[in-house]
Design a protein around this motif. Structure first.
Motif, PDB file in Angstrom:
ATOM      1  N   ARG A 199       6.074   3.166  -9.889  1.00 36.26           N
ATOM      2  CA  ARG A 199       5.308   3.680  -8.741  1.00 36.26           C
ATOM      3  C   ARG A 199       6.054   3.402  -7.441  1.00 36.26           C
ATOM      4  O   ARG A 199       6.191   4.280  -6.578  1.00 36.26           O
ATOM      5  N   ASN A 200       6.563   2.171  -7.308  1.00 37.66           N
ATOM      6  CA  ASN A 200       7.309   1.816  -6.104  1.00 37.66           C
ATOM      7  C   ASN A 200       8.550   2.687  -5.949  1.00 37.66           C
ATOM      8  O   ASN A 200       8.826   3.214  -4.861  1.00 37.66           O
ATOM      9  N   LEU A 210       7.515   6.312  -4.856  1.00 38.15           N
ATOM     10  CA  LEU A 210       7.083   6.413  -3.463  1.00 38.15           C
ATOM     11  C   LEU A 210       8.252   6.253  -2.500  1.00 38.15           C
ATOM     12  O   LEU A 210       8.354   6.973  -1.492  1.00 38.15           O
ATOM     13  N   SER A 222       0.833  -1.202   0.000  1.00 40.05           N
ATOM     14  CA  SER A 222       0.000   0.000   0.000  1.00 40.05           C
ATOM     15  C   SER A 222       0.868   1.253   0.000  1.00 40.05           C
ATOM     16  O   SER A 222       2.029   1.238   0.424  1.00 40.05           O
ATOM     17  N   THR A 223       0.281   2.348  -0.477  1.00 33.88           N
ATOM     18  CA  THR A 223       1.000   3.626  -0.506  1.00 33.88           C
ATOM     19  C   THR A 223       1.425   4.039   0.893  1.00 33.88           C
ATOM     20  O   THR A 223       2.561   4.482   1.113  1.00 33.88           O
ATOM     21  N   ARG A 224       0.532   3.888   1.856  1.00 30.20           N
ATOM     22  CA  ARG A 224       0.855   4.296   3.230  1.00 30.20           C
ATOM     23  C   ARG A 224       2.046   3.519   3.773  1.00 30.20           C
ATOM     24  O   ARG A 224       3.002   4.110   4.295  1.00 30.20           O
ATOM     25  N   ASP A 225       2.000   2.200   3.644  1.00 28.44           N
ATOM     26  CA  ASP A 225       3.087   1.384   4.189  1.00 28.44           C
ATOM     27  C   ASP A 225       4.403   1.653   3.464  1.00 28.44           C
ATOM     28  O   ASP A 225       5.473   1.680   4.086  1.00 28.44           O
ATOM     29  N   THR A 226       4.335   1.848   2.154  1.00 28.16           N
ATOM     30  CA  THR A 226       5.554   2.131   1.395  1.00 28.16           C
ATOM     31  C   THR A 226       6.193   3.430   1.865  1.00 28.16           C
ATOM     32  O   THR A 226       7.418   3.494   2.078  1.00 28.16           O
ATOM     33  N   LEU A 227       5.388   4.466   2.057  1.00 30.66           N
ATOM     34  CA  LEU A 227       5.920   5.759   2.500  1.00 30.66           C
ATOM     35  C   LEU A 227       6.470   5.695   3.913  1.00 30.66           C
ATOM     36  O   LEU A 227       7.532   6.264   4.210  1.00 30.66           O
TER      37      LEU A 227
END
Length: 283
Positions: free
Chosen positions: A102-103, A106, A23-28
């Motif tokens: 994307r990865n 981020l 997820s975007t949140r976890d990646t950030l």
């Protein structure tokens, strides 16, 4: 416990796939903490080098931050430069070039947030809240920024080439450290496997895009005589590109080619069987 190279590459591919679908949140969050811990380790290494006068000692101790962040499952751009493309090369279901990019994007943003936060905090520490001139550690950080931006610019295209190659060599070692984190099952084994290549890159002065996200913003805050544009053009952008190429060319592709897509083995030569009469002949 040692993980054999064939199993190691499978583990790396699995890790890349997992990161692409995170997820975007976890990646950030993971990237921000990764950038922050690496930045703190860089500040620690500079402090050790300046206060002791022994640069090698700073390099020996710097890998502590790298080890901590990978044991905690955080991410660095230099690591996902290698892991994410492996999942794409292996044609994992749903993995696309867009997902890889994307990865990377981020993780870049997260790493910068973490590294910049530590840069601002360290600038406060070495100036007593900007109430005094930078101490000797702060001055050293400022001079590092000058030497590794304007120092390259003085040499023009040759300086840019040198910067790019240093970025390549850096992520050859750093991504080897990432692989090292997966090549052992126990904490001491992981730490030793990560320690060696990270110590090498730091002492050799190779260019790491995330370390530089700390060194250069903090250098500007501490009065280094270079600009944000100097930092971007004469360090960060070429370093990111060098890190990308080095990680792919020297770590990801060789491991994948020879352990995940192993070429057919050569046939053993068929040796004629000697007759008993031939064996019994005198020399």
């Amino acid at each position: 416990m040692y993980v054999k190279p064939n199993d190691l590459v499978t583990t790396m591919i699995d890790a890349g796939e997992s990161k692409i679908f995170m997820s975007t949140r976890d990646t950030l969050v993971r990237a921000s903490m990764g950038g922050a811990l690496l930045a703190l380790a860089a500040a620690f290494a500079v402090t050790v080098s300046v206060t002791t006068g022994i640069a090698l000692l700073g390099a020996v101790l710097f890998p502590v931050g790298f080890i901590m962040l990978y044991l905690l499952g955080y991410d660095l751009l230099t690591g996902v430069f290698v892991l994410a493309p492996l999942a794409w090369l292996d044609k994992r279901p749903g993995v696309t070039v867009r997902g890889v990019l994307r990865n990377w994007g981020l993780v870049f943003v997260g790493n910068f947030i973490g590294a910049f936060t530590v840069a601002a905090m360290m600038a406060v520490v070495v100036t007593f809240g900007f109430d005094t001139a930078p101490n000797e550690v702060g001055e050293a950080i400022g001079h590092i920024g000058e030497g590794r931006t304007l120092g390259y610019a003085e040499h023009g295209a040759a300086g840019m080439l040198t910067l790019f190659v240093r970025g390549m060599l850096c992520n050859w070692m750093v991504s080897t450290g990432v692989a090292g984190a997966m090549i052992a099952k126990d904490v001491p084994g992981k730490a030793i496997a990560m320690w060696m290549p990270i110590m090498l890159f730091f002492f050799m002065g190779f260019e790491h895009s995330i370390v530089n996200m700390f060194l250069f913003p903090s250098g500007i805050m501490l009065g280094g005589e270079f600009t944000v544009m100097d930092y971007l053009v004469w360090n960060e952008i070429p370093t990111v590109l060098g890190n990308l190429v080095g990680g792919l060319v020297f770590t990801a592709l060789p491991l994948y080619a020879t352990h995940a897509r192993t070429a057919a083995r050569r046939s053993l030569p068929i040796r004629p069987t000697a007759t008993r009469d031939e064996v019994d002949q005198p020399a």
